[in-house]
Design an enzyme around this catalytic site. Sequence first.
Site, PDB file in Angstrom:
ATOM      1  N   ASP A 154       3.808 -19.756  -7.309  1.00 33.00           N
ATOM      2  CA  ASP A 154       4.115 -18.887  -8.445  1.00 33.00           C
ATOM      3  C   ASP A 154       5.629 -18.761  -8.542  1.00 33.00           C
ATOM      4  O   ASP A 154       6.252 -18.044  -7.740  1.00 33.00           O
ATOM      5  CB  ASP A 154       3.472 -17.513  -8.263  1.00 33.00           C
ATOM      6  CG  ASP A 154       1.942 -17.552  -8.405  1.00 33.00           C
ATOM      7  OD1 ASP A 154       1.342 -18.614  -8.126  1.00 33.00           O
ATOM      8  OD2 ASP A 154       1.363 -16.529  -8.797  1.00 33.00           O
ATOM      9  N   LYS A 217       2.043 -17.186 -16.366  1.00 32.46           N
ATOM     10  CA  LYS A 217       1.719 -15.892 -15.751  1.00 32.46           C
ATOM     11  C   LYS A 217       2.633 -14.836 -16.337  1.00 32.46           C
ATOM     12  O   LYS A 217       3.830 -15.078 -16.539  1.00 32.46           O
ATOM     13  CB  LYS A 217       1.913 -16.008 -14.227  1.00 32.46           C
ATOM     14  CG  LYS A 217       1.762 -14.721 -13.432  1.00 32.46           C
ATOM     15  CD  LYS A 217       1.923 -14.988 -11.937  1.00 32.46           C
ATOM     16  CE  LYS A 217       1.924 -13.710 -11.107  1.00 32.46           C
ATOM     17  NZ  LYS A 217       2.162 -13.982  -9.649  1.00 32.46           N
ATOM     18  N   LYS A 253      -2.550 -16.348 -16.294  1.00 30.78           N
ATOM     19  CA  LYS A 253      -2.654 -15.356 -15.204  1.00 30.78           C
ATOM     20  C   LYS A 253      -1.932 -14.072 -15.601  1.00 30.78           C
ATOM     21  O   LYS A 253      -0.697 -14.005 -15.559  1.00 30.78           O
ATOM     22  CB  LYS A 253      -2.054 -15.911 -13.917  1.00 30.78           C
ATOM     23  CG  LYS A 253      -2.080 -14.918 -12.739  1.00 30.78           C
ATOM     24  CD  LYS A 253      -1.581 -15.557 -11.453  1.00 30.78           C
ATOM     25  CE  LYS A 253      -1.506 -14.534 -10.307  1.00 30.78           C
ATOM     26  NZ  LYS A 253      -1.010 -15.159  -9.032  1.00 30.78           N
TER      27      LYS A 253
HETATM   28  O1  LIG Z   1       0.693 -11.085  -9.028  1.00 31.34           O
HETATM   29  C1  LIG Z   1       1.198 -10.248  -8.403  1.00 31.34           C
HETATM   30  C2  LIG Z   1       1.463  -8.842  -8.764  1.00 31.34           C
HETATM   31  O2  LIG Z   1       2.554  -8.405  -8.010  1.00 31.34           O
HETATM   32  C3  LIG Z   1       0.292  -7.876  -8.544  1.00 31.34           C
HETATM   33  O3  LIG Z   1       0.636  -6.625  -9.113  1.00 31.34           O
HETATM   34  P1  LIG Z   1      -0.150  -5.265  -8.722  1.00 31.34           P
HETATM   35  O4  LIG Z   1       0.297  -4.892  -7.335  1.00 31.34           O
HETATM   36  O5  LIG Z   1       0.257  -4.265  -9.784  1.00 31.34           O
HETATM   37  O6  LIG Z   1      -1.655  -5.561  -8.743  1.00 31.34           O
END
Ligand SMILES: O=C[C@H](O)COP(=O)(O)O
Length: 317
Positions: A154, A217, A253
């Site tokens: 990512d 994403k 994503k």
């Molecule tokens: O994809 C990664 C993100 O940092 C996830 O965010 P979150 O902690 O708000 O679920």
Amino acid sequence: MTHSFPRPTGTAFTPDAFETQTVNTPAAERRAASLPARRSVKKDWQAAWLLRAITCIDLTTLAGDDTAGRVQRLCAKARNPVRADLLAALGVEGVTVGAVCVYPTMVPHAVKALAGSGIPVASVATGFPAGLTPLPLRLAEISYAVDQGAAEIDIVITREHVLTGNWAALYDEIAAMRAACGEAHLKAILATGDLKTLTNVYKASMVAMQAGADFIKTSTGKEDVNATLPVSLTMLRALRDYRDRTGQWVGFKPAGGLKTAKDAMNWQILMKEELGTRWLMPDLFRIGASSLLGDIERQLEHHVTGRYSAANRHALA
Ligand SMILES: O=C[C@H](O)COP(=O)(O)O
């Protein structure tokens, strides 16, 4: 059997595909606002959607105090995301998540903990979350994560390229990152909360796909504003336009702030309505989330037992 699509290859840098594009922001916001108001699906159908959502979660820990122990516990949860008694009551088995997503130095711990599970390890890289380190160092970080066993990377884009309309520079950096990934899949984090307009989001999406991204994403989860439905709608329209122009299917994503089962279903409904059911599979749809799984499991428990666990009493409206 679900038809599998060839991995996107990207195209040459093609500005005319997006430079004159503008997004009707009020219309996008109206369309997105209509989703949560919908009556969501109920009972067995709801449980089925939520189980489908689990298979698309990139179960994530991206915190400065991450430890090997925390990653090992996360991977154990990734292997068995729902209590066995609930799965038995639902008549399903073998439910696992889409991937586990960690920082580069945590990749070896995840690879070891997931050995034999078939669950890929995703790593953030390229100076996550700001991306403001010299490109050679960002590419070296990709190589490190891949060498440690990450199957998905990512990456974060340089927001300045979007904010100044330097689309060729954006294309070049993502293309270089895609090359550094080798066989690993590249998800391009657009950090949409930093991009100011939906038109910029659309254009950055198109450039990332032209440069060879396997997924686009929304967010790192560290911006002030992360995944939103209007931004996601804009990116899905770019995905559809790109597929119509090139025949290439690129994944989506949403990440950052998806905390509840209702959130998951709102995005699933958006995906289904904009792109179709095929796009609800983990090879084309992932949800980056660190706490979403807990609420989905609580909703499944309520569906099976009629009770909520002590941790959550919010009905899925
Ligand atoms: O994809 C990664 C993100 O940092 C996830 O965010 P979150 O902690 O708000 O679920």
